[in-house]
Every structure is written in C-alpha cells, then in structure tokens.
Design a protein around this motif. Sequence first.
Motif, PDB file in Angstrom:
ATOM      1  N   ALA A  27      28.738  45.256  87.816  1.00 37.18           N
ATOM      2  CA  ALA A  27      29.868  44.768  88.618  1.00 37.18           C
ATOM      3  C   ALA A  27      30.189  45.719  89.777  1.00 37.18           C
ATOM      4  O   ALA A  27      31.237  46.363  89.799  1.00 37.18           O
ATOM      5  CB  ALA A  27      31.091  44.579  87.719  1.00 37.18           C
ATOM      6  N   ASN A  66      35.637  38.308  92.953  1.00 34.03           N
ATOM      7  CA  ASN A  66      36.796  38.121  92.061  1.00 34.03           C
ATOM      8  C   ASN A  66      36.540  38.727  90.688  1.00 34.03           C
ATOM      9  O   ASN A  66      37.432  39.323  90.083  1.00 34.03           O
ATOM     10  CB  ASN A  66      37.112  36.632  91.919  1.00 34.03           C
ATOM     11  CG  ASN A  66      37.934  36.108  93.090  1.00 34.03           C
ATOM     12  OD1 ASN A  66      38.450  36.885  93.887  1.00 34.03           O
ATOM     13  ND2 ASN A  66      38.038  34.797  93.197  1.00 34.03           N
ATOM     14  N   ILE A  67      35.318  38.548  90.162  1.00 33.18           N
ATOM     15  CA  ILE A  67      34.995  39.120  88.847  1.00 33.18           C
ATOM     16  C   ILE A  67      35.072  40.650  88.902  1.00 33.18           C
ATOM     17  O   ILE A  67      35.643  41.302  88.024  1.00 33.18           O
ATOM     18  CB  ILE A  67      33.581  38.679  88.390  1.00 33.18           C
ATOM     19  CG1 ILE A  67      33.581  37.173  88.097  1.00 33.18           C
ATOM     20  CG2 ILE A  67      33.133  39.477  87.165  1.00 33.18           C
ATOM     21  CD1 ILE A  67      32.184  36.590  87.907  1.00 33.18           C
ATOM     22  N   GLY A  71      38.341  40.726  87.158  1.00 35.08           N
ATOM     23  CA  GLY A  71      37.814  40.688  85.797  1.00 35.08           C
ATOM     24  C   GLY A  71      37.579  42.096  85.273  1.00 35.08           C
ATOM     25  O   GLY A  71      38.216  42.541  84.318  1.00 35.08           O
ATOM     26  N   TYR A  72      36.685  42.797  85.931  1.00 38.30           N
ATOM     27  CA  TYR A  72      36.339  44.152  85.479  1.00 38.30           C
ATOM     28  C   TYR A  72      37.252  45.221  86.076  1.00 38.30           C
ATOM     29  O   TYR A  72      37.165  46.393  85.711  1.00 38.30           O
ATOM     30  CB  TYR A  72      34.884  44.455  85.805  1.00 38.30           C
ATOM     31  CG  TYR A  72      33.913  43.713  84.901  1.00 38.30           C
ATOM     32  CD1 TYR A  72      33.903  43.964  83.532  1.00 38.30           C
ATOM     33  CD2 TYR A  72      33.037  42.769  85.410  1.00 38.30           C
ATOM     34  CE1 TYR A  72      33.029  43.297  82.691  1.00 38.30           C
ATOM     35  CE2 TYR A  72      32.153  42.090  84.577  1.00 38.30           C
ATOM     36  CZ  TYR A  72      32.155  42.360  83.213  1.00 38.30           C
ATOM     37  OH  TYR A  72      31.293  41.693  82.390  1.00 38.30           O
ATOM     38  N   ILE A  80      27.302  41.232  84.684  1.00 37.97           N
ATOM     39  CA  ILE A  80      27.411  39.841  85.136  1.00 37.97           C
ATOM     40  C   ILE A  80      26.026  39.206  85.062  1.00 37.97           C
ATOM     41  O   ILE A  80      25.041  39.812  85.498  1.00 37.97           O
ATOM     42  CB  ILE A  80      27.934  39.769  86.589  1.00 37.97           C
ATOM     43  CG1 ILE A  80      29.297  40.473  86.714  1.00 37.97           C
ATOM     44  CG2 ILE A  80      28.038  38.313  87.046  1.00 37.97           C
ATOM     45  CD1 ILE A  80      29.775  40.641  88.148  1.00 37.97           C
ATOM     46  N   ASP A  98      30.603  36.379  83.006  1.00 36.42           N
ATOM     47  CA  ASP A  98      31.022  37.776  82.885  1.00 36.42           C
ATOM     48  C   ASP A  98      31.490  38.021  81.455  1.00 36.42           C
ATOM     49  O   ASP A  98      31.596  37.082  80.657  1.00 36.42           O
ATOM     50  CB  ASP A  98      32.128  38.122  83.899  1.00 36.42           C
ATOM     51  CG  ASP A  98      33.433  37.396  83.605  1.00 36.42           C
ATOM     52  OD1 ASP A  98      34.010  37.632  82.525  1.00 36.42           O
ATOM     53  OD2 ASP A  98      33.877  36.598  84.453  1.00 36.42           O
ATOM     54  N   LYS A 102      39.036  37.000  79.671  1.00 36.89           N
ATOM     55  CA  LYS A 102      38.885  35.623  80.154  1.00 36.89           C
ATOM     56  C   LYS A 102      39.857  35.328  81.303  1.00 36.89           C
ATOM     57  O   LYS A 102      40.980  35.823  81.322  1.00 36.89           O
ATOM     58  CB  LYS A 102      39.179  34.642  79.012  1.00 36.89           C
ATOM     59  CG  LYS A 102      38.095  34.566  77.958  1.00 36.89           C
ATOM     60  CD  LYS A 102      38.500  33.544  76.900  1.00 36.89           C
ATOM     61  CE  LYS A 102      37.735  33.734  75.599  1.00 36.89           C
ATOM     62  NZ  LYS A 102      36.344  33.317  75.666  1.00 36.89           N
ATOM     63  N   VAL A 103      39.376  34.492  82.210  1.00 38.49           N
ATOM     64  CA  VAL A 103      40.230  34.064  83.315  1.00 38.49           C
ATOM     65  C   VAL A 103      41.402  33.259  82.761  1.00 38.49           C
ATOM     66  O   VAL A 103      41.229  32.435  81.872  1.00 38.49           O
ATOM     67  CB  VAL A 103      39.414  33.182  84.293  1.00 38.49           C
ATOM     68  CG1 VAL A 103      40.317  32.390  85.219  1.00 38.49           C
ATOM     69  CG2 VAL A 103      38.462  34.047  85.105  1.00 38.49           C
ATOM     70  N   TYR A 135      35.261  26.028  84.822  1.00 38.59           N
ATOM     71  CA  TYR A 135      35.405  27.300  84.097  1.00 38.59           C
ATOM     72  C   TYR A 135      35.226  27.030  82.611  1.00 38.59           C
ATOM     73  O   TYR A 135      35.965  26.237  82.036  1.00 38.59           O
ATOM     74  CB  TYR A 135      36.782  27.920  84.359  1.00 38.59           C
ATOM     75  CG  TYR A 135      36.961  28.399  85.780  1.00 38.59           C
ATOM     76  CD1 TYR A 135      36.704  29.718  86.134  1.00 38.59           C
ATOM     77  CD2 TYR A 135      37.370  27.514  86.785  1.00 38.59           C
ATOM     78  CE1 TYR A 135      36.857  30.155  87.446  1.00 38.59           C
ATOM     79  CE2 TYR A 135      37.525  27.936  88.095  1.00 38.59           C
ATOM     80  CZ  TYR A 135      37.272  29.262  88.420  1.00 38.59           C
ATOM     81  OH  TYR A 135      37.420  29.679  89.712  1.00 38.59           O
ATOM     82  N   GLY A 142      34.585  36.658  77.719  1.00 36.60           N
ATOM     83  CA  GLY A 142      34.318  36.432  79.131  1.00 36.60           C
ATOM     84  C   GLY A 142      34.477  34.995  79.590  1.00 36.60           C
ATOM     85  O   GLY A 142      34.886  34.108  78.854  1.00 36.60           O
ATOM     86  N   THR A 143      34.126  34.806  80.850  1.00 33.47           N
ATOM     87  CA  THR A 143      34.273  33.507  81.506  1.00 33.47           C
ATOM     88  C   THR A 143      32.923  33.086  82.072  1.00 33.47           C
ATOM     89  O   THR A 143      32.187  33.916  82.609  1.00 33.47           O
ATOM     90  CB  THR A 143      35.290  33.624  82.668  1.00 33.47           C
ATOM     91  OG1 THR A 143      36.518  34.133  82.146  1.00 33.47           O
ATOM     92  CG2 THR A 143      35.520  32.279  83.344  1.00 33.47           C
TER      93      THR A 143
END
Lengths: 154, 110
Positions: A27, A66-67, A71-72, A80, A98, A102-103, A135, A142-143
């Motif tokens: 990431a 965005n991740i 996310g991270y 990823i 990822d 979770k989103v 999604y 993760g997502t």
Amino acid sequence: MSKNFKNDEELTVRVVSDEEIHMSMLAVGKLIKPIREQLYEFASGRGFSDDQIYEIQLAVNEALANIIKHGYKGEKRGEIELSAETNRFGDLEIAIQDFAEKVDLAKLVSRDLEDVQDSGLGVYLINNLMDEVEYDLSREKGTRLILKKKLKQE
Amino acid sequence: MNDLVAKTNDATVITLQGELDVNNVEDLKTVIESELSDGTGKILIDLNKVTYMDSAALGVLVAGLKRARLSNAQFKLANVKGNVENIFKLTRLTKFFEIYNSVDSAMESF
C-alpha cells in the motif's frame, strides 16, 4: 493471505491467461503509476479505446489512493490484490481486494460537486467513470471493490 | 516531477509536467504554498506538459485557489487539455477556475 513481500518485490504481476492478470502490491502511492501502466497494456490489447482506458486507470488510481489513505492509513506493509479479467463479451472486470478495516458503506458518500472541497472526489470519480461499482464485504477481512467497464465497439 | 517556476514582473508561472498523482502531489503543494507565502499576487499554473492528473493533484490546485483568494491573490490555469481537461470536466471544476488556452492569453488577463 500474507505474501511476505521482499523489499524489491513491492509489486508483482502475474499473467494468468490472455484474459486475466493478477497484481499484488504493497500500500504505497508510488506503485499506483506502474499499476496504471499495467492496466494500459492489458486493456489496450483487448480493444478498449484510449478514452476508456483513461477512465479505467483513473478509477483504479482513485480506489487505490483511498485504500492507502483511508484503509491502511499510511501503513506501508498493507497488501492489496488486484485482478483484471475480460469476459466472453470483452467486458472488463477489475477486483481490488484489501485486508484493512472494512469500508463503512454508510460513510462512503459521493461528493456534492457544488460544495468545492480539496479532497474527497475519489468516490465520485469511481462511480462516474465505471459502468458498475460494487463493494463486497462478505470476506472475513477487508473490502473487495469490483469495477466493471463494458467494451464499447467503435 | 520537475517543477519550473519562472517569475516575471507580472506574475509567477509554475510550469508542471508529466503525471501528477497522489505519489508526487506533495511536491506540487510545496511549490504552490511557497509562492503564496512569498506574497506572490499573481500565479499562473501551466499544465501544457501534464499528461495525467488524479483527484489528489486536483485537490492541491483547489486548495491553492482557495488560499490565493483568502490573500487576494490571483490564481489561474493555462493549457487544460486532454486527460487533464477530462478530470476537470468530470468534477465540474472548469467553472471554479479561471482557465486560459495559452500562457500568453493568461498573462494578458492579469
């Protein structure tokens, strides 16, 4: 799922078949450009126009950014997985998995463009650049973001 | 990314090139902030040689424009075209910025 990346293996690309490639990345923002380049190679060889490829590259760029950021949260060892695959109609499906928190779909709102801000355009762009956006939160961790683009016959 | 900042008596022209994305956007931010902090009243960003831009780069330009307005500075763009024009149109930011077709026409507008 851990791949135990070595320092010189921040990005790995595996061609599965003529219709499918897999990429694994850490990431880090500097890998977004090589991912864009890989997607160009893949999509241009499968009939997508430069305009469509630009839209695919930008949507994936925004999703990865965005991740990495949300996310991270800048944790550079985050992993990823990205796959790109065309179906029998030539349409493209990209899955970005990822392993971060979770989103929260309730918080995932597309920006109001009348309210001009200097951040937060990513989700709006992804939704407007791709034909389908989904999604998948069904996995343990993760997502999984699924992006679809129809092949336009010109 | 190599930035080229050219100052004339009239304005500061920041010439950008290549692909601007989340990975190198901090450089862009630093250059713009530095010029605004120096009290530059007229800033022109030339995007002629920029081939790609993501929303992070766009965000830096939006932040630059907002900050310029707060200090009564002018902040304009020139040569928004191709893929770069696409992202401006997609986000409807073309109406937010003053955009010119060339550096010369932008300079005349200051």
